[in-house]
Design a protein around this motif. Structure first.
Motif, PDB file in Angstrom:
ATOM      1  N   LEU A 476       0.848  -1.189   0.000  1.00 64.31           N
ATOM      2  CA  LEU A 476       0.000   0.000   0.000  1.00 64.31           C
ATOM      3  C   LEU A 476       0.886   1.242   0.000  1.00 64.31           C
ATOM      4  O   LEU A 476       1.727   1.419   0.887  1.00 64.31           O
ATOM      5  CB  LEU A 476      -0.905   0.016   1.236  1.00 64.31           C
ATOM      6  N   TYR A 477       0.679   2.094  -1.005  1.00 64.50           N
ATOM      7  CA  TYR A 477       1.423   3.348  -1.101  1.00 64.50           C
ATOM      8  C   TYR A 477       0.497   4.506  -0.762  1.00 64.50           C
ATOM      9  O   TYR A 477      -0.657   4.554  -1.216  1.00 64.50           O
ATOM     10  CB  TYR A 477       1.997   3.537  -2.503  1.00 64.50           C
ATOM     11  N   VAL A 478       1.011   5.440   0.037  1.00 66.74           N
ATOM     12  CA  VAL A 478       0.253   6.625   0.431  1.00 66.74           C
ATOM     13  C   VAL A 478       1.093   7.850   0.093  1.00 66.74           C
ATOM     14  O   VAL A 478       2.145   8.081   0.693  1.00 66.74           O
ATOM     15  CB  VAL A 478      -0.083   6.606   1.936  1.00 66.74           C
ATOM     16  N   GLU A 479       0.630   8.622  -0.893  1.00 67.81           N
ATOM     17  CA  GLU A 479       1.319   9.844  -1.294  1.00 67.81           C
ATOM     18  C   GLU A 479       0.595  11.043  -0.694  1.00 67.81           C
ATOM     19  O   GLU A 479      -0.619  11.018  -0.511  1.00 67.81           O
ATOM     20  CB  GLU A 479       1.363   9.967  -2.817  1.00 67.81           C
ATOM     21  N   SER A 480       1.347  12.096  -0.411  1.00 74.26           N
ATOM     22  CA  SER A 480       0.741  13.315   0.131  1.00 74.26           C
ATOM     23  C   SER A 480       1.412  14.529  -0.485  1.00 74.26           C
ATOM     24  O   SER A 480       2.607  14.501  -0.808  1.00 74.26           O
ATOM     25  CB  SER A 480       0.872  13.357   1.655  1.00 74.26           C
ATOM     26  N   SER A 481       0.634  15.604  -0.643  1.00 78.86           N
ATOM     27  CA  SER A 481       1.166  16.855  -1.186  1.00 78.86           C
ATOM     28  C   SER A 481       0.166  17.967  -0.927  1.00 78.86           C
ATOM     29  O   SER A 481      -0.998  17.716  -0.581  1.00 78.86           O
ATOM     30  CB  SER A 481       1.438  16.738  -2.694  1.00 78.86           C
ATOM     31  N   SER A 482       0.632  19.204  -1.101  1.00 79.31           N
ATOM     32  CA  SER A 482      -0.237  20.366  -0.920  1.00 79.31           C
ATOM     33  C   SER A 482       0.112  21.422  -1.954  1.00 79.31           C
ATOM     34  O   SER A 482       1.279  21.592  -2.322  1.00 79.31           O
ATOM     35  CB  SER A 482      -0.072  20.945   0.490  1.00 79.31           C
ATOM     36  N   GLN A 483      -0.914  22.142  -2.415  1.00 75.59           N
ATOM     37  CA  GLN A 483      -0.700  23.244  -3.344  1.00 75.59           C
ATOM     38  C   GLN A 483      -0.154  24.479  -2.635  1.00 75.59           C
ATOM     39  O   GLN A 483       0.358  25.391  -3.277  1.00 75.59           O
ATOM     40  CB  GLN A 483      -2.023  23.597  -4.042  1.00 75.59           C
ATOM     41  N   ASP A 484      -0.247  24.496  -1.314  1.00 73.46           N
ATOM     42  CA  ASP A 484       0.228  25.635  -0.532  1.00 73.46           C
ATOM     43  C   ASP A 484       1.733  25.476  -0.297  1.00 73.46           C
ATOM     44  O   ASP A 484       2.169  24.531   0.372  1.00 73.46           O
ATOM     45  CB  ASP A 484      -0.512  25.698   0.803  1.00 73.46           C
TER      46      ASP A 484
END
Length: 556
Positions: A476-484
């Motif tokens: 299971l891969y969990v990616e995270s990111s934000s435009q801020d």
């Protein structure tokens, strides 16, 4: 004249194997430099210079003969260290000021000569300038060692790093060894040495990677210590693909022996090598015997029909086995005359952990600022540091001191003398603030987990963060990111087992603090469930323009 030169060569040959200078080559270089200077000075005839050759040559050899009474090696004074020391300006400044302990000791074995030229020993660090004459080197080869070390009189290894470059003009390797080790007394007996000299060459090996296959591909290599290669691909934004390459090495093989091992891509049609979209991250340690690289390429280029893939690495074309050791007696006396230490107690209320500036140590090569804090380990919430001394700005960096509730900031001297700096007002300036925050304990539910990429958006503090999750190769891969851009990134996620035990994810993508990229990727290995509530352990926020200015002393 000739018998003087011959006798001098014989004298040098008998001096414990120390190689003698090539007089013809030395003279030719000196004469060529003089001729070049004369020509540029206004078109003067070269004849007067040539007519004086015999007298100058005789004077040069007589000068060498006299110098041999004091030191066994002469040619070191011709070396230019400025390029090698471009990021060690404090050492270069001290060298230009005539400081440093002259060593000029050599040892020769198997036709290879190691020489220690100059030592810098003060209250901040120990640095040795050395050279290695390896004899004939094939074009494209580089020099490496089984070990390069500095040991005390009891044989204990002194931790340090080295950097070196091959000087093609002189046919020698020039390098420096640097350690934060500081001798307790004025005199110290040490041994500097190398073990096994490797003549390294670049090798290429084609690999049968299929970029159209999304699953992980494990490729058998079985050569030069590289057992296998695992390549994983992850789609990125804007038509890019992240290639994660895991190189697995044979038992008892040191991964560093393979040098800069990597994947390169070439288009068969025009022999053009495809460049990665960013510099990439290389050499991240994985499991024992593994090295992990990450490179981002254009998806279109990867999937062209004429694309071929190669593993590029270094291997030893030949090895000269043995030990080259030089006994040294290093002294701090010269540097002590220009060393200044001052106890301070300047609080830094904007920094957590009850942090304060505790001490200032100024030597001819470096300024060391020692911070004290209540916690054993403290991540300073700033990315860059400057020391403003009068009109001069010194650049520096931070390092933790062995869990001793201390952090050090070190600044290279650059054009200033220590006694000048000691009388100037000083201000410590910290830039680019990065703060760490704990997650709020709110679960993020990952529903209907499958090979299909799915996303959910949540708020961490005041920042919108998107989590994308999917199953790939049984994990299971969990990616995270934000435009801020103020959001620095999720440090790590976890889930709770029955009983409340935290199971932390492993980072599947290397990230660097303050690099402007807040994309992260975690992996939960061998995961088969259809849903999972995950939690954020820590995340960071960034303020690149925020500065902290702290006066340390008013000057004299």
């Amino acid at each position: 004249m000739e018998h003087l030169e011959r006798d001098l060569k014989n004298q040098m040959k008998s001096d414990r194997g120390v190689p003698y200078p090539d007089f013809e080559a030395m003279w030719d270089r000196i004469q060529q430099n003089e001729l070049h200077a004369e020509a540029e000075a206004g078109g003067k005839s070269w004849t007067p210079v040539v007519s004086q050759r015999f007298h100058k040559r005789a004077a040069m050899i007589l000068g060498i003969s006299a110098a041999l009474v004091a030191v066994p090696v002469y040619a070191a004074i011709q070396y230019d260290w400025s390029d090698l020391l471009s990021y060690r300006s404090g050492i270069m400044t001290a060298l230009e000021d005539g400081l440093g302990q002259t060593i000029e000791q050599s040892v020769t074995r198997n036709g290879i000569t190691l020489t220690v030229h100059t030592a810098f020993t003060d209250e901040n660090r120990t640095v040795l300038l050395y050279s290695l004459d390896p004899g004939p080197v094939t074009e494209g080869q580089s020099i490496d060692y089984g070990q390069l070390s500095l040991r005390d009189d009891k044989g204990k290894l002194i931790k340090g790093d080295f950097n070196q470059r091959y000087n093609e003009q002189l046919g020698v390797v020039q390098g420096y060894f640097e350690s934060e080790w500081v001798p307790s007394g004025s005199l110290s007996e040490l041994t500097f040495g190398i073990e096994d000299v490797h003549f390294m060459e670049e090798a290429r090996f084609p690999v049968s990677y299929n970029p159209k296959q999304s699953e992980a591909q494990e490729l058998k290599i079985g050569r030069d210590g590289v057992e296998s290669l695992l390549i994983q691909s992850f789609p990125q934004s804007e038509g890019e693909v992240l290639l994660r390459s895991v190189f697995r090495f044979a038992e008892n093989f040191k991964p560093e022996q393979a040098g800069w091992v990597r994947i390169e891509i070439e288009q068969k049609s025009d022999q053009h090598r495809t460049a990665a979209r960013n510099p990439g991250i290389f050499g991240t340690p994985g499991k024992p015997g593994e090295v992990i690289n990450e490179q981002v390429f254009s998806a279109e280029q990867l999937q062209k029909e004429d694309t071929r893939f190669e593993m590029v690495y270094s291997r030893a074309a030949r090895t000269s086995t043995g030990v080259w050791g030089i006994d040294l007696q290093l002294s701090k006396k010269q540097m002590e005359k220009s060393t200044f230490q001052e106890k301070l107690n300047v609080p830094l209320p904007q920094v957590p952990g009850g942090t304060s500036v505790h001490e200032l140590i100024i030597t001819p090569t470096q300024v060391r600022v020692i911070l004290k804090h209540q916690e054993k380990v403290l991540h300073l919430p700033y990315q860059r540091f400057e020391l403003h001394a009068g009109e001069t700005v010194l650049q520096g960096g931070s390092s933790l001191v062995d869990y001793s509730k201390s952090t050090e900031l070190r600044f290279e001297m650059n054009g200033l003398k220590a006694d000048e700096l000691a009388g100037l007002p000083m201000t410590l300036v910290a830039k680019h603030r990065i703060d760490e925050h704990e997650g709020d304990g709110t679960p993020i539910l990952l529903n209907r987990i499958s090979e299909q990429r799915q996303s959910v958006e949540v708020s961490l503090g005041a920042y919108p963060v998107q989590f994308t999750y999917y199953r790939k190769d049984g994990h299971l891969y969990v990616e995270s990111s934000s435009q801020d851009s103020r959001f620095g990134g999720v440090t790590q996620t976890y889930y709770l087992e029955e009983g409340g035990k935290r199971i932390y994810a492993k980072p599947a993508k290397t990230w660097l603090r303050g690099d402007g990229d807040n994309r992260r990727m975690d992996v939960y290995e061998n995961f088969t469930a259809q849903e999972l509530p995950v939690y954020v352990w820590m995340y960071t926020t960034e303020a690149p323009k925020e500065e902290l200015s702290t006066p340390l002393r008013s000057g004299q």
